[in-house]
Design a protein around this motif. Structure first.
Motif, PDB file in Angstrom:
ATOM      1  N   UNK B  18       0.783  -1.063  -0.256  1.00 35.56           N
ATOM      2  CA  UNK B  18      -0.161   0.055  -0.328  1.00 35.56           C
ATOM      3  C   UNK B  18       0.818   1.014  -0.226  1.00 35.56           C
ATOM      4  N   UNK B  19       0.754   2.240  -1.106  1.00 32.85           N
ATOM      5  CA  UNK B  19       1.761   3.566  -0.584  1.00 32.85           C
ATOM      6  C   UNK B  19       0.702   5.049   0.171  1.00 32.85           C
ATOM      7  N   UNK B  20       0.161   4.118   0.872  1.00 32.14           N
ATOM      8  CA  UNK B  20      -0.406   4.856   1.857  1.00 32.14           C
ATOM      9  C   UNK B  20       0.098   4.353   3.040  1.00 32.14           C
ATOM     10  N   UNK B  22       0.309   4.527   6.098  1.00 31.02           N
ATOM     11  CA  UNK B  22      -1.064   4.534   7.691  1.00 31.02           C
ATOM     12  C   UNK B  22      -1.516   3.424   6.767  1.00 31.02           C
ATOM     13  N   UNK B  23      -2.287   3.412   6.363  1.00 38.25           N
ATOM     14  CA  UNK B  23      -2.931   1.842   5.811  1.00 38.25           C
ATOM     15  C   UNK B  23      -2.257   0.985   6.070  1.00 38.25           C
ATOM     16  N   UNK B  62      -3.298  -2.175  -1.735  1.00 43.15           N
ATOM     17  CA  UNK B  62      -4.076  -1.659  -1.669  1.00 43.15           C
ATOM     18  C   UNK B  62      -4.682  -2.105  -3.799  1.00 43.15           C
TER      19      UNK B  62
END
Lengths: 792, 221
Positions: B18-20, B22-23, B62
């Motif tokens: 996932x590039x986020x 936090x996620x 993601x």
């Protein structure tokens, strides 16, 4: 000389054979010729005596020739030509042939001649034996011959005594009358010719019988048909007394008829000659005139009486031509022809009065009664000659005039030709230039009118594209100009600004003709004289206007759509951005709860609280999803789209901006690519990408302004890339420009690419970005190919 | 809610992309709490480089990442490492996208924020899929290994028989006597540890083997 000697003459030959002595003593005259020895000959003394020839000297008897003989004879003054001795043509060919005849000598003697060929001797010898008849024999012979002669004649010949009785009649007469009258001797000749012995009518013999002279008349005879010539001659005895007459009656019926006929012909000819319009002159071969007709008198002045019998040189030949005449006559005598014979020539004749007359003369040779005469036809051509000379002089004069003028004309012609050549060249150039101009004028879409100062149409190009402007040639401009635009026309034609006399005026607002929207440009030009003329150029801007309106409308729609999407996109992005931390919260709360469960004595309230956190987070997530769904509420209308058409229409939408920023576009999209997508979305994506590119290029101040759009199929997906010549994403790539609110532009909202991505995803596609190796940004959209979704 | 994990799934390695951040980290913590080994990646490329050879792993990715979207990772894995199951998570997930992802071979698609149970269910399905895939792979390997012990002639006889031909036909086709055919057939089955050719066909089907291995260069008679 005896009969014996004559009849046995051949014996003489044998005697002669005996030898020269015998030859000399032969009783007959003998001439021996040797034809093979140059006709040498010899004769004996008896031969010489008969022919009264001199004797040859004995010695030369065997060797003399005829030439010698002639010579000898002339010396001896004897004039017997040698050809009398032997006939010219002897019918002797073979040895033994004998030829006999009689030779009558002038002195009354008659010779019997026997000629034979003897070839027993060598050379061949011709023997001629001459024997002399006695006078009694000769008389008898003569009388016999006379009788034979009379009998052979076709005329009636009779000897009459003075009483008119027939003494003798020849055979012709006997055969004619004896069958009727029996023997003629003693009958009166008048009985034969007149049918009666009475003195009337008297035939011509009667005069002779009564002592008249010889007479000859032509007369008809009662007893015989036809015409006869009767001649009578008195017969005298030795004392001169008339004892009778000889009558000769000849039948001349044919001759007479011929003569009659010819005399009629002659009369015709004479009349012809007399009345001929040509002068006719006959002369003999010495030039003596024998005929001279009336026209000849008229032409030459001499009367026929004067002319006939005189020579031409004494009459009509000019002195200068006398020698020529004499030469001509001399030749005419020799050759029966001459230089002028058979020719028609123009000569001059001497008139009796001395002056010369121009005549046309045709000469011909005429043979009359064995005599050759020249016949000349003479025609007066004085008038003709004069007319001819006059013509000649006129002609010469004319020729001079012609020569004089020809030179001048030739010079003029050369000058004119040169001028024509130059003019033709100029004309050709003008024509081709005119054609070119006319072609240009007629092929441009604008309608061009030429107006006079009074507003009359002087010229209209063909074909005018507007129905309003057809057949306007000659009309006044007011006739077709819309009334509500009259002031515009007036302004155009008569500008108040005097400086604008020769400048072009473009109307600010287009003149509306019927349904068309037309822009009129007026160009005043200098017309003929001091007048002014106007060129009016009508340009149909209907389509242009429609396009412009369409573009404006599309822009409006686009802007509206854009705003809507931006709003939706913002909501969607907000939802995403909020969902991320919400997810984290949920995950973390779940993790904490799981960790706490492993602990003992955990107060139940804590797990409840964690459960609440998780539930509330999920509720928040659901609310956000609701918002997201609301933002994307526009129903997606996907269908099969031709990508090429889609790109083309997008380029139309953006043509304004591309033009303003002077950016070129190269679109390479195969015609057969179809995608399954919402075309509004795809257009919006492309518009965004193109505008982004344009602005990025402009902001970077790139000199090379270009955008490349390329579409290609890769399996079931279609890849559409938009590359620009701008600076590219550069470091911005790290901050993920696909996320909302990330931007490279100072004034940008950062929503553009983000919206593109979400629109791509709505259409089941994906959007990626990168920098091209050669510089510039590359945005790639992958979309499902149409075949995938069109299959149900 | 009690979730039983131990004893059921213990040895699988979970790769999270996932590039986020936090996620990514929150998901990592949650999966770790299931007592599973976890590796975190911020991009698909990093993930692909790190995938282990043995294949005992699963991927949770993601969907929306700018360098390599989740769908692309999914398609790469189904093409190259089909034994590795993929679970997709997305903040946008709707029915359409879910169907598409499942068709492309995803084990499950989760919409953010998902519950612990949803995640666990997905992981369990993925583990089962991984088990099946690995077992099939193992059988395939075993069968291939045994087949490779055959000589070329034995292999040819088996091929002929597996095609459904009778011994006579095989003899005619290969140009050998009936006896030879029978001899090779018996020997081949012995080497494979089978009693009949039907067993061989069944194993082929189970292992998903579609082609005969090439043995010529190994076993010459």
């Amino acid at each position: 000389m005896t009969d014996h000697s004559v009849s046995d003459s051949h014996l003489l030959f044998s005697l002669y054979e005996e030898g020269p002595e015998a030859f000399e003593q032969l009783p007959s005259g003998v001439l021996t010729v040797f034809p093979e020895l140059d006709f040498k000959f010899k004769w004996n003394s008896r031969f010489a005596a008969i022919w009264k020839l001199p004797l040859f000297p004995t010695a030369s008897r065997n060797t003399i020739t005829f030439d010698d003989l002639e010579k000898h004879c002339s010396e001896q003054t004897a004039d017997v030509p040698h050809f009398q001795l032997i006939p010219r043509h002897l019918p002797l060919t073979d040895s033994g042939d004998i030829f006999r005849d009689s030779v009558y000598l002038e002195d009354g003697r008659i010779l019997h001649r026997t000629i034979g060929v003897a070839d027993r001797s060598d050379p061949v010898t011709l023997h001629c034996v001459y024997e002399e008849y006695s006078p009694a024999q000769a008389d008898l012979l003569r009388l016999q011959e006379w009788n034979d002669t009379f009998d052979a004649l076709p005329d009636h010949i009779s000897l009459l005594d003075l009483s008119g009785a027939i003494v003798r009649a020849n055979r012709t007469m006997r055969e004619r009358f004896e069958p009727v009258h029996g023997a003629l001797e003693g009958l009166d000749y008048r009985l034969l010719y007149c049918g009666t012995a009475t003195p009337d009518p008297q035939p011509p013999c009667a005069q002779v019988l009564s002592g008249g002279p010889a007479v000859e008349i032509e007369t008809e005879l009662p007893t015989m048909d036809g015409m006869y010539r009767v001649a009578a001659t008195p017969v005298h005895d030795s004392q001169g007394r008339q004892w009778g007459a000889i009558s000769i009656v000849a039948d001349i019926t044919d001759e007479h008829q011929l003569r009659l006929a010819s005399s009629e012909q002659q009369q015709q000819i004479q009349e012809l000659v007399r009345s001929s319009m040509d002068g006719i002159i006959f002369c003999d071969e010495y030039g003596t005139v024998s005929l001279w007709n009336r026209e000849a008198e008229n032409i030459l002045g001499w009367t026929a009486d004067e002319a006939i019998g005189r020579r031409l040189d004494q009459l009509i030949v000019p002195a200068a031509a006398v020698d020529q005449l004499m030469n001509g006559l001399a030749r005419f005598r020799r050759e029966k022809t001459g230089p002028l014979i058979g020719q028609r020539t123009e000569v001059q004749g001497r008139h009796k009065g001395g002056h010369l007359v121009d005549v046309e003369m045709s000469l011909s040779a005429v043979e009359v009664n064995g005599r050759t005469s020249a016949c000349g036809f003479v025609h007066d051509i004085t008038d003709r000659i004069q007319a001819h000379e006059e013509l000649e002089s006129h002609r010469d004069h004319l020729q001079e005039l012609v020569d004089e003028n020809t030179d001048r004309l030739q010079k003029t012609v050369r000058r004119l030709q040169e001028e024509i050549r130059i003019r033709e060249a100029v004309e050709t150039a003008l024509r081709s230039s005119e054609q070119r101009l006319s072609s240009v004028v007629n092929n441009i879409p604008e309608s061009i009118l030429l107006l006079s100062e009074q507003g009359q149409v002087l010229f209209a190009n063909q074909p005018p594209p507007y129905s309003l402007l057809t057949d306007v040639l000659g009309c006044k401009c007011d006739d077709f100009w819309p009334h509500d635009a009259a002031s515009e026309l007036k302004k155009a034609l008569y500008p108040t600004d005097s400086q604008a006399k020769y400048c072009s005026i473009s109307l600010a607002s287009p003149v509306v003709c019927a349904d068309a929207c037309v822009e009129v440009t007026t160009i005043p030009i200098a017309g003929q004289g001091n007048s002014r003329e106007f060129i009016l150029v009508f340009r149909d801007i209907t389509a242009e206007r429609a396009q412009q309106r369409e573009r404006e409308r599309a822009d409006t729609t686009q802007a509206h759509l854009s705003r809507l999407h931006a709003l939706g996109e913002m909501a969607s992005n907000i939802a995403h951005e909020i969902n991320q931390p919400l997810t984290s919260v949920t995950n973390l709360a779940s993790a904490v709860r799981r960790a706490l469960r492993k602990l003992e004595n955990l107060p139940p309230a804590i797990e409840e609280i964690l459960g609440e956190i998780i539930n509330e987070s999920q509720r928040a997530g659901n609310i956000v999803h609701g918002l997201n769904d609301f933002a994307r509420r526009r129903p997606v209308m996907r269908k099969t789209i031709n990508l090429r058409e889609c790109v083309a229409s997008t380029l139309t939408l953006t043509s304004n901006e591309l033009g303003v920023y002077q950016t070129g576009v190269t679109a390479t999209v195969p015609d057969d690519i179809c995608i399954y997508a919402d075309d509004i979305h795809i257009q919006q994506i492309l518009v965004n990408l193109i505008l982004n590119a344009v602005q990025a290029i402009d902001a970077a101040g790139s000199r090379h302004r270009h955008i490349w759009i390329e579409g290609l199929v890769s399996g079931l997906t279609v890849k559409l890339t938009v590359r620009d010549s701008g600076p590219g994403f550069g470091e911005t790539l790290d901050s993920n420009p696909l996320e909302a609110f990330v931007t490279t532009k100072p004034q940008g909202t950062g929503l553009g690419l983000s919206i593109c991505r979400s629109l791509t995803e709505i259409n089941e596609g994906a959007l990626t970005i990168e920098d091209a190796p050669e510089g510039g940004a590359v945005v790639t959209i992958q979309l499902p190919a149409a075949t995938l979704k069109t299959a149900p | 809610m009690e979730v039983s994990v131990a004893g059921v799934v213990t040895d699988i390695h979970v790769f999270i992309v996932d590039d986020d951040s936090g996620a990514r980290t929150s998901l990592g913590r949650l999966v770790s709490s299931f007592s599973l080994e976890v590796s975190l990646f911020s991009s698909g490329k990093e993930l692909i480089d790190a995938l282990p050879e043995n294949g005992r792993c699963l991927v949770i990715s993601d969907v929306r990442m700018f360098d390599m979207p989740g769908m692309e990772i999914l398609s790469w894995i189904t093409q190259h490492r089909s034994e590795i199951p993929v679970v997709l998570v997305s903040a946008y997930a709707d029915v359409d996208m879910t169907v598409r992802a499942m068709r492309s071979g995803a084990v499950a698609v989760l919409r953010k924020p998902y519950s612990e149970e949803e995640l666990w269910d997905a992981i369990r399905v993925a583990v089962q899929a991984n088990d099946a895939a690995l077992s099939s792979l193992e059988q395939k390997t075993s069968l291939l290994d045994r087949l490779l012990t055959l000589s070329e002639r034995e292999m040819n006889v088996l091929k002929c028989i597996a095609d459904g031909k009778q011994h006579k036909q095989c003899a005619a086709e290969l140009g050998w006597s009936l006896r030879t055919i029978e001899k090779y057939r018996a020997e081949a089955l012995r080497k494979l540890g089978m009693t009949s050719p039907y067993e061989l066909v069944r194993e082929f089907m189970v292992a998903g083997l579609t082609e005969w291995p090439d043995v010529r260069e190994f076993n010459n008679d």
